[in-house]
Design an enzyme around this catalytic site. Structure first.
Site, PDB file in Angstrom:
ATOM      1  N   LYS A 140       0.782  -1.079  -0.076  1.00  0.00           N
ATOM      2  CA  LYS A 140       0.060   0.487   0.423  1.00  0.00           C
ATOM      3  C   LYS A 140       1.172   0.714  -0.555  1.00  0.00           C
ATOM      4  O   LYS A 140       1.554   1.555   0.919  1.00  0.00           O
ATOM      5  CB  LYS A 140      -0.978   0.183   0.913  1.00  0.00           C
ATOM      6  CG  LYS A 140      -2.083   1.143   1.678  1.00  0.00           C
ATOM      7  CD  LYS A 140      -2.957   0.565   3.153  1.00  0.00           C
ATOM      8  CE  LYS A 140      -3.795   1.639   2.925  1.00  0.00           C
ATOM      9  NZ  LYS A 140      -5.106   1.347   3.880  1.00  0.00           N
ATOM     10  N   SER A 190      -9.345   1.475   2.902  1.00  0.00           N
ATOM     11  CA  SER A 190      -8.559   2.011   1.990  1.00  0.00           C
ATOM     12  C   SER A 190      -7.902   1.868   1.001  1.00  0.00           C
ATOM     13  O   SER A 190      -7.661   2.418   0.041  1.00  0.00           O
ATOM     14  CB  SER A 190      -8.116   3.097   3.026  1.00  0.00           C
ATOM     15  OG  SER A 190      -6.914   2.990   3.508  1.00  0.00           O
ATOM     16  N   SER A 212     -10.241  -0.585   6.699  1.00  0.00           N
ATOM     17  CA  SER A 212      -9.078  -0.436   5.875  1.00  0.00           C
ATOM     18  C   SER A 212      -8.829  -1.801   5.036  1.00  0.00           C
ATOM     19  O   SER A 212      -8.809  -1.519   3.975  1.00  0.00           O
ATOM     20  CB  SER A 212      -8.899   0.841   5.701  1.00  0.00           C
ATOM     21  OG  SER A 212      -9.146   2.131   5.674  1.00  0.00           O
TER      22      SER A 212
END
Ligand SMILES: [Zn+2]
Lengths: 465, 477
Positions: free
Chosen positions: A62, A137, A161
């Site tokens: 990420k 996210s 997330s």
């Protein structure tokens, strides 16, 4: 070589170990796959094969994890082009275990969002239906694993997330106990909630990755590591285990999702487990508490992006205040600004007790609810997301509807406990996630139960067109 | 000052920030800076790069505990850090990690002054503004040096127990001496390792409640602190005498102009939005940490002064001077260990003759050994050398070292013998018939001219009293 596409990371690791395929070949294969990503899942892909690619397949990371010399922007324009001078402990742990960095994945800006539409670098499409969101996210990480452009990935979970995008993309996502994995080098959103974890094809891969990630880090005072080494899951039955089901009667839960989750409860019983409904009286207030605590911490965590030392600096200013204001007005996206304002307000003199103080009390009540539940049951199980993947743009105009996407995932980070989401079936042709939460540091037990369920569910990945 | 003005009583509290002399910064591994090139003592943590986390410096906590114990404070079983939020380029995180409602130490006392609290925090970076204004407003450009950023600080806050500017300065000096003795800080006000703010209010004598206070910021010497408080008390007295009211505000004292300027008023006060620092766990000192901190405490100046006064019967001022400047006290006590016959005379030589020679320096840095000073003082006491000759000997010993007897021998500074002195006195009488005349006529003070002549001749190797006696004897007085 294209055989690798269908294999879990653990199986690929075995092939590397047995010498059937080299680490370099595995890296090359996945680098090619990542380069072909057309979902918007990647913000950066490694161009060179490392000299020693290692014993594990490479990992998609990420964007908010700092990797030395690799663009790390947390999905924000304010950090566009920022090159960290150090590498996050979690990423280094993976590298040391033999997993090289494959690329940086798209995400909601500073991890604020549930659809990946808040990214400063464009949305991500869900590989199951390109008109839909992958969740957020950690949307880029989830989409990449689901679409087979990454063998596995890491993300972060603050209010859901990791688990929610895993659910919407039909993969496994684990949020470990707060403190199990170091936060050092993770660009902070909400420090008391953020936790790094795996997004993987299956439960075994999640355990394998957690084994590499966890550990106490002297650079993170809040890190503890796990008290016992992670064992790879092997359970075939759930005999004697008690599962407390929560939330299946909630208003707002999609009937199709509820239906698939109920069938999963039946499977638990088929495997010998006991299922009972449980109450978590304060968990329903989780969203409210979360949207005070997380923005409050974020308002301070994001204050450092001021244009003075690194990242974006507005060209439009006459004085210091103007530089601060324009840099932040131009550099941050709408949702980030909204949360900074909420958080700043919640901490203001005269409002602190009413908002932050109250939210902290709710937080401890939720923790007490879970503690009471774990007196009766071994696990709490819920749907991961109230709906399947929604359409791009469907909720962008309605922040509250978007926030409710995290209704079932927010209570666990507020209580600091671990939870995994596994795909448990389809509704309207889209994946449904099933969440299993346990007491702090019960990761191995959660993964064992998830493994047994995974075997009987037999979920297939993204349908090949 | 008029009688009407005199009816007000000043009420003063002090806040002191002390940079701790730890090896590394408060929350990162950077070594502390002592005038290095700008931005050479930095790392991602103290520059607030994305993703970094603070880790509390154990040595800073140890020093904090030492200070708390030295001041008789209660040590919190578990204290926490807060974030104090504000935007300014000297604060790279845009918040300072400080302690708020649960500080490391509370309560306590130093001398007659109660301590309110002692807490740990981190220092800000240093801003340099180019251009004529010297401030950020109107500067052509400003640059930031992050070397100081994150240096451990202890903030010590007193209760409003001080009643005059002189008391405040005196307390400041005692605290400075105490911290210096403990070795926890350089306590150098000019270099900013010790910074003093004062909260000043006045109230009608006899009134129990406090008046509105103002805050005097960052005075860089105790003399300026004293003058600043005096100026502020006078300003408040005049304001009230004229029927005005005191505004709560922060003031800067300009020692050159003797003037006070307002920095910011309460209306502009920041809302720092304090909240518990989620990146750190509570500080819970273990019994072992407390034992270690207690064991590390040396004898503190107040206790030392009391002991010197009691055990050696030194005058209070002398004992205090030897204790506040512990290097003098250490030199003195080492010398005394070599020869304990003349404690008062040795003390006087230490605080007068020795400090006249070394100034603010440490006598241990000279060639003079403490036992040598004791020997010299003993020779003065035994009248082997006159006091004025001994001063010359001391100068040689400080510069070159050696033994007092040898220096006296080599420089011919030994006390003049009776025979030699008799000859010199005879010569002085012969050379000064006028003075002799006057003495005989009853003008006793005229003897000074004869004594002076003898002292000049002996170059100070004689004792004035003895010379006088000899002159009187020879004149048959
Ligand atoms: Zn540093």
């Amino acid at each position: 070589m294209s055989d690798l596409l269908g294999l879990t990371a653990a199986t690929q690791a075995e092939l590397i170990a047995s010498g059937e395929v080299s680490g370099a070949e595995v890296f090359e294969f996945w680098r090619g796959r990542a380069a072909e990503d057309d979902l918007g899942a990647y913000l950066w892909v490694e161009e060179e094969t490392p000299a020693d690619p290692g014993r594990l397949p490479p990992v998609a990371v990420k964007d908010l994890f700092c990797v030395e010399g690799v663009p790390s922007s947390a999905g924000s324009r304010i950090l566009e082009g920022y090159l960290p001078v150090y590498t996050a402990t979690s990423v280094r742990n993976l590298q040391e275990a033999g997993a090289a960095v494959l690329g940086k994945t798209n995400q909601d800006e500073f991890a604020m969002g549930s659809s990946n539409e808040n990214s400063g670098f464009g949305p991500v499409q869900n590989p199951w239906d390109r008109g839909r969101v992958p969740g957020g996210s950690s949307g880029g990480s989830a989409a990449a694993v689901a679409a087979g452009t990454a063998p596995w990935a890491i993300g972060t979970d603050t209010g859901g997330s990791i688990r929610q995008p895993a659910s919407l993309c039909g993969i496994v996502g684990l949020k470990p106990t707060y403190g199990a994995v170091s936060r050092y080098g993770m660009i902070a959103f909400a420090s008391s909630l953020d936790q790094c974890g795996p997004l993987t094809r299956d439960v075994t891969d999640a355990a394998l990755m957690l084994r590499a990630l966890e550990g106490r880090d002297p650079c993170d005072s809040t890190s503890l590591g796990l008290p016992e080494a992670v064992t790879l899951p092997s359970a075939e039955r759930l005999d004697g285990l008690r599962f407390g089901a929560w939330g299946l009667a909630e208003e707002g839960l999609d009937p199709g999702v509820a239906e698939v989750c109920r069938r999963t409860l039946d499977r638990i019983e088929e495997l010998g487990g006991g299922v009972q409904e449980i109450e978590l009286p304060s968990a329903g207030h989780g969203i409210s508490a979360y949207y005070v605590v997380a923005p409050a911490e974020a308002s301070a965590n994001l204050a450092r992006y001021d244009g003075v030392r690194y990242g974006y600096r507005s060209p439009h200013y006459d004085d210091l205040l103007g530089m601060y204001e324009n840099t932040r007005a131009e550099g941050f996206g709408e949702e980030v600004k909204r949360r900074i304002m909420i958080g700043t307000y919640a901490l203001s003199s005269g409002y602190y007790e009413a908002y932050y103080g109250t939210a902290q009390k709710v937080r401890s009540k939720i923790a007490q609810d879970f503690a009471a539940a774990f007196e009766q049951v071994d696990f709490v199980v819920t749907p991961t997301s109230p709906t399947v993947a929604f359409e791009l743009g469907e909720r962008t105009a309605d922040p509250l509807a978007m926030y409710l996407s995290d209704y079932f995932t927010v209570p666990m980070p507020l209580a600091g406990i671990p939870a995994v989401s596994i795909p448990c079936g389809l509704s309207e042709g889209l994946p449904v996630g099933f969440q299993i939460a346990g007491p702090a540091f019960s990761e191995s037990r959660i993964l064992d139960a998830a493994y047994a369920l995974e075997r009987t569910i037999g979920f297939e990945g993204v349908p090949v067109p | 000052m008029t009688e009407a003005v005199r009816q007000y009583e000043p009420v003063i509290g002090i806040e002191i920030h002390v940079q701790l002399a730890t090896r590394t910064k408060m929350f990162c591994g950077c070594e502390l800076s002592f005038g290095e090139e700008p931005n050479t003592r930095t790392c991602p943590v103290c520059l607030a790069h994305p993703g970094v986390l603070p880790v509390t410096n154990a040595e800073a906590v140890h020093f904090g505990l030492m200070i708390g114990l030295a001041l008789g404070c209660e040590i919190a079983p578990s204290s926490i850090f807060h974030r104090k939020n504000y935007f300014y380029p000297d604060s790279p995180k845009a918040y300072q990690i400080s302690q708020y409602d649960i500080p490391l130490c509370t309560g306590g006392r130093l001398g007659d002054v109660r301590i309110h609290r002692v807490h740990l925090e981190e220092d800000a970076a240093k801003l340099v503004h180019a251009g004529s204004s010297g401030r950020i407003h109107g500067a052509e450009s400003s640059v930031v040096d992050f070397n100081r950023c994150g240096t451990p600080l202890v903030e010590i806050v007193t209760e409003p127990d001080l009643r005059s500017a002189a008391e405040a300065a005196e307390f400041g000096r005692l605290l400075q001496a105490t911290l210096r003795r403990m070795g926890v800080s350089d306590v150098n006000m000019e270099e900013g390792s010790l910074r003093v703010d004062a909260n000043v209010s006045i109230r009608p004598a006899g009134q129990a409640s406090f008046g509105t206070k103002t805050e005097l910021k960052n005075m860089n010497s105790f003399r300026f602190l004293e003058r600043g408080i005096e100026a502020e008390v006078a300003r408040q007295e005049q304001l009230l005498a004229e029927g005005g009211t005191i505004q709560q505000e922060t003031l800067h004292f300009d020692p050159e102009a003797g003037s006070l300027t307002s920095l910011r008023s309460k209306e502009e006060a920041h809302d720092y939005r304090y909240f518990p620092e989620p990146d750190l766990v509570p500080m819970a000192p273990t019994e072992e940490m407390l034992v270690r901190a207690r064991a590390a405490l040396p004898e503190l100046p107040a206790a030392r002064a009391e002991r010197l006064e009691r055990e050696l019967e030194l005058p209070a001022d002398t004992a205090k001077l030897l204790s506040f400047r512990s290097e003098l006290g250490d030199f003195y006590e080492t010398a005394l260990a070599a020869d304990s016959d003349h404690p008062r005379r040795l003390a006087n030589w230490t605080i007068n003759e020795l400090t006249a020679a070394v100034g603010d320096g440490d006598p241990a840095d000279t060639k003079l050994e403490p036992p040598v000073l004791a020997r010299l003082v003993a020779m003065v006491a035994d009248k082997q050398v006159s006091a004025s000759a001994a001063r010359e000997v001391l100068a040689v010993l400080i510069a070159k070292g050696g033994d007092p007897a040898q220096v006296i021998e080599a420089q011919g500074l030994g006390r003049a013998g009776e025979e030699e002195l008799g000859d010199i006195v005879d010569r002085a009488i012969a050379d000064n018939p006028d003075a002799v005349e006057k003495i005989r006529a009853g003008k006793q003070q005229a003897i000074g001219a004869l004594v002076g002549a003898v002292m000049r001749e002996t170059k100070g190797r004689a004792d004035g009293g003895e010379v006088q006696q000899m002159i009187r004897a020879k004149l048959g007085e």
